[in-house]
Structures are given as C-alpha cells and as structure tokens.
Design an enzyme around this catalytic site. Structure first.
Site, mmCIF file in Angstrom:
data_model
loop_
_atom_site.group_PDB
_atom_site.id
_atom_site.type_symbol
_atom_site.label_atom_id
_atom_site.label_comp_id
_atom_site.label_asym_id
_atom_site.label_seq_id
_atom_site.Cartn_x
_atom_site.Cartn_y
_atom_site.Cartn_z
ATOM 1 N N GLU A 108 0.634 1.485 7.078
ATOM 2 C CA GLU A 108 -0.140 2.075 5.977
ATOM 3 C C GLU A 108 -1.632 2.140 6.334
ATOM 4 O O GLU A 108 -2.462 2.395 5.459
ATOM 5 C CB GLU A 108 0.037 1.281 4.674
ATOM 6 C CG GLU A 108 1.457 1.203 4.148
ATOM 7 C CD GLU A 108 2.008 2.517 3.594
ATOM 8 O OE1 GLU A 108 1.285 3.522 3.619
ATOM 9 O OE2 GLU A 108 3.172 2.510 3.168
ATOM 10 N N HIS A 131 -1.756 -3.921 -0.719
ATOM 11 C CA HIS A 131 -0.538 -3.211 -1.124
ATOM 12 C C HIS A 131 0.605 -4.210 -1.144
ATOM 13 O O HIS A 131 0.775 -4.996 -0.214
ATOM 14 C CB HIS A 131 -0.244 -2.083 -0.121
ATOM 15 C CG HIS A 131 1.162 -1.569 -0.195
ATOM 16 N ND1 HIS A 131 1.720 -1.072 -1.357
ATOM 17 C CD2 HIS A 131 2.142 -1.496 0.739
ATOM 18 C CE1 HIS A 131 2.964 -0.715 -1.122
ATOM 19 N NE2 HIS A 131 3.253 -0.963 0.134
ATOM 20 N N HIS A 133 4.849 -5.144 -3.027
ATOM 21 C CA HIS A 133 6.074 -4.607 -3.621
ATOM 22 C C HIS A 133 6.479 -5.450 -4.831
ATOM 23 O O HIS A 133 7.498 -6.141 -4.800
ATOM 24 C CB HIS A 133 7.200 -4.589 -2.578
ATOM 25 C CG HIS A 133 6.971 -3.642 -1.437
ATOM 26 N ND1 HIS A 133 7.815 -3.551 -0.347
ATOM 27 C CD2 HIS A 133 6.001 -2.725 -1.215
ATOM 28 C CE1 HIS A 133 7.367 -2.623 0.496
ATOM 29 N NE2 HIS A 133 6.254 -2.113 -0.011
ATOM 30 N N HIS A 203 8.007 2.660 -4.919
ATOM 31 C CA HIS A 203 7.638 2.015 -3.665
ATOM 32 C C HIS A 203 6.804 0.741 -3.879
ATOM 33 O O HIS A 203 7.203 -0.329 -3.448
ATOM 34 C CB HIS A 203 6.880 3.010 -2.770
ATOM 35 C CG HIS A 203 6.324 2.403 -1.519
ATOM 36 N ND1 HIS A 203 5.698 3.141 -0.547
ATOM 37 C CD2 HIS A 203 6.273 1.124 -1.076
ATOM 38 C CE1 HIS A 203 5.312 2.340 0.442
ATOM 39 N NE2 HIS A 203 5.634 1.106 0.137
HETATM 40 P P1 13P Z 1 4.070 -2.454 7.422
HETATM 41 O O1 13P Z 1 4.954 -3.556 7.911
HETATM 42 O O2 13P Z 1 3.869 -1.377 8.455
HETATM 43 O O3 13P Z 1 2.760 -3.010 6.893
HETATM 44 O O4 13P Z 1 4.811 -1.720 6.224
HETATM 45 C C1 13P Z 1 5.131 -2.406 5.047
HETATM 46 C C2 13P Z 1 5.051 -1.547 3.848
HETATM 47 O O5 13P Z 1 5.049 -2.069 2.736
HETATM 48 C C3 13P Z 1 4.987 -0.070 3.991
HETATM 49 O O6 13P Z 1 4.631 0.518 2.786
HETATM 50 ZN ZN ZN Z 2 5.095 -0.683 1.019
#
Ligand code: 13P
Ligand code: ZN
Length: 256
Positions: A108, A131, A133, A203
């Site tokens: 990202e 970022h 999840h 996402h």
């Molecule tokens: P990376 O491992 O490349 O940071 O990706 C994780 C992710 O959450 C992609 O949106």
């Molecule tokens: Zn992600």
C-alpha cells in the site's frame, strides 16, 4: 528512536484487537524531524525504487514503513526486522531503503506516499498513515446504506459522545478498489479533503494524522461505536442514538 517503540506498541494493539490477521494492515510514519543529519545521510541498502508518480512534497523525507507481507504481531516484537526506513529522493521520483535491512515496503506504499504527499502539499504537517482491518467496521461496509459518508458518520457519532469528539471530521467512504492500487490511493486522497478517517469498502480502514496513537484511537472509538450499534441489533432492538441536539451540544462544549 522513541517513535519506533510507539510503532511497535500500536502494532501490538492492532494484533490484540483482532484487526491484523496474517499481514493485514500497514503503517507509515514520517520520521524526518526525529533524525540527525548523519542518520538522514545513511547509505542506501540496495537499488533505488522508482515511485509510480513524483512525490514532490516529500523530497528528502524519511519514513518508517512496515514491510509487505509482514505480520503486525512480529512488527510489534521486532520493528526493524519487519519494516524499514526509506528515504525519498530530493526530486521525489524514487526512494531508497536506508535501514536496517532490505525489507520491501508495504504494497500500500503508493497509497501511503500519495497521502503524505497530498497532505504536505496542502500545508499540513501530517506524519502518519495507518491502515488496518477492523472487523466490525469492515462489516459495516458490506451493507449499502452504510456506504454513505453522512449517514455512517451520523450513526457512529450518535452511539457515544467521545466518537463525535475524537473523530470530528467524520468518515469518508471509498468504493471497492483492488488493494495496493493507485486507483485506491487516488480515491482516498479525495476523501482526505474533508475527513481524517476513510473506510475502504469491503477491505479496511485508514486514518491519517500527526500522532500514531491518535490515529489508532480514532479507529478504536469508531469500532466501539460499531460494537454498540451491533450489540443492540443482536439483542433485538435498534439503538436510540444521541439526538441531533445532543450531538450539536458537543460541538459547542468542545469547540469542534
Ligand atoms: P502488505 O502486507 O503489503 O502491507 O498488505 C497488507 C494489506 O492490508 C493490504 O491492504
Ligand atoms: Zn489492507
């Protein structure tokens, strides 16, 4: 550098919260102001990596970025074994890894750097992009009515007063895009004009700011609001939510 300890601390929270399955989520922090001139001039490890577009507001800036494919639970234990320091070239066209191992930055990175670049170019001293999840917040983005910025902001604000106070600019919504793409990055930047927290449909969540803990706190309070909402639904009733008058009173009381 104390900031690296802070990154490790937050990586641990993300894992404990259950928001960081496998390599889910990523962090970038602008550490330029925390480095000595000697550290800033550290030799590059490996070859320069061309950026997808020039990041002209970031020339010479140095970022700690989590590595692609790396697990938050290990970033927490060993930040430099799972992330690296990168230095943007003076003209913003490429970056080099300068410490401490050749660990490739998150997929990202286009999103992160485009956001840092946009915010600096707009005169903001933004330092952090986070970022993650968050399960409950991603869950919300699977339901069409919640993909309306005004509606979801009002709903989550109204679950607990702190949400209105801690996330005063509300939530931006980015319709689904493939993770790691420039399309996702560009769509996110548009939302940053009016918001510091953005939901990526189906996402994840992204927060920008000056302080990593504050970015974490913003996502945390939104997640709490979502949990209050969902727990009411699961118990078979609809949350009443704070009234518009009660929300407006907070604006005055806390100078929002
Ligand atoms: P990376 O491992 O490349 O940071 O990706 C994780 C992710 O959450 C992609 O949106
Ligand atoms: Zn992600």
């Amino acid at each position: 550098m104390a900031e690296i300890g802070r990154i490790a601390e937050v990586a641990g929270y993300l894992w404990e919260k259950g928001w960081a399955e496998r390599n889910g989520g990523n962090i970038s922090v602008n550490v330029t102001g925390l480095m000595t001139d000697e550290e800033k001039a550290l030799p590059a490890i490996g070859s320069p990596i061309i950026l997808p577009e020039p990041m002209t507001a970031l020339g010479g800036h140095i970022f700690f970025v989590t590595g692609t494919g790396k697990r938050m639970r290990y970033i927490c234990q060993e930040p430099f074994g799972n992330g690296s320091l990168i230095r943007i070239s003076p003209d913003g066209t490429f970056f080099e890894i300068i410490a401490t191992q050749p660990i490739l930055p998150t997929s990202e990175l286009p999103s992160h750097l485009l956001m840092h670049n946009y915010l600096r170019a707009s005169g903001k001293d933004n330092k952090v992009v986070l970022h993650t999840h968050s399960t409950d917040l991603i869950g919300l983005t699977h339901c069409k009515p919640f993909l309306d910025s005004e509606y979801i902001t009002r709903l989550l604000w109204s679950m607990i007063p702190e949400c209105r106070i801690i996330v005063p600019r509300g939530i931006g919504i980015v319709p689904y895009e493939i993770p790691g793409t420039l399309e996702l990055a560009r769509a996110t930047i548009k939302q940053l004009e009016n918001h510091d927290v953005v939901f990526w449909e189906k996402h994840g969540i992204l927060a920008v700011g000056n302080d990593l803990i504050e970015c974490f706190d913003a996502i945390d309070i939104l997640s709490k609001s979502a949990q209050i909402y969902f727990s009411a639904r699961m118990a078979g009733y609809e949350s009443e939510g704070m009234t518009s008058g009660q929300l407006d009173d907070l604006v005055e009381a806390f100078n929002l």
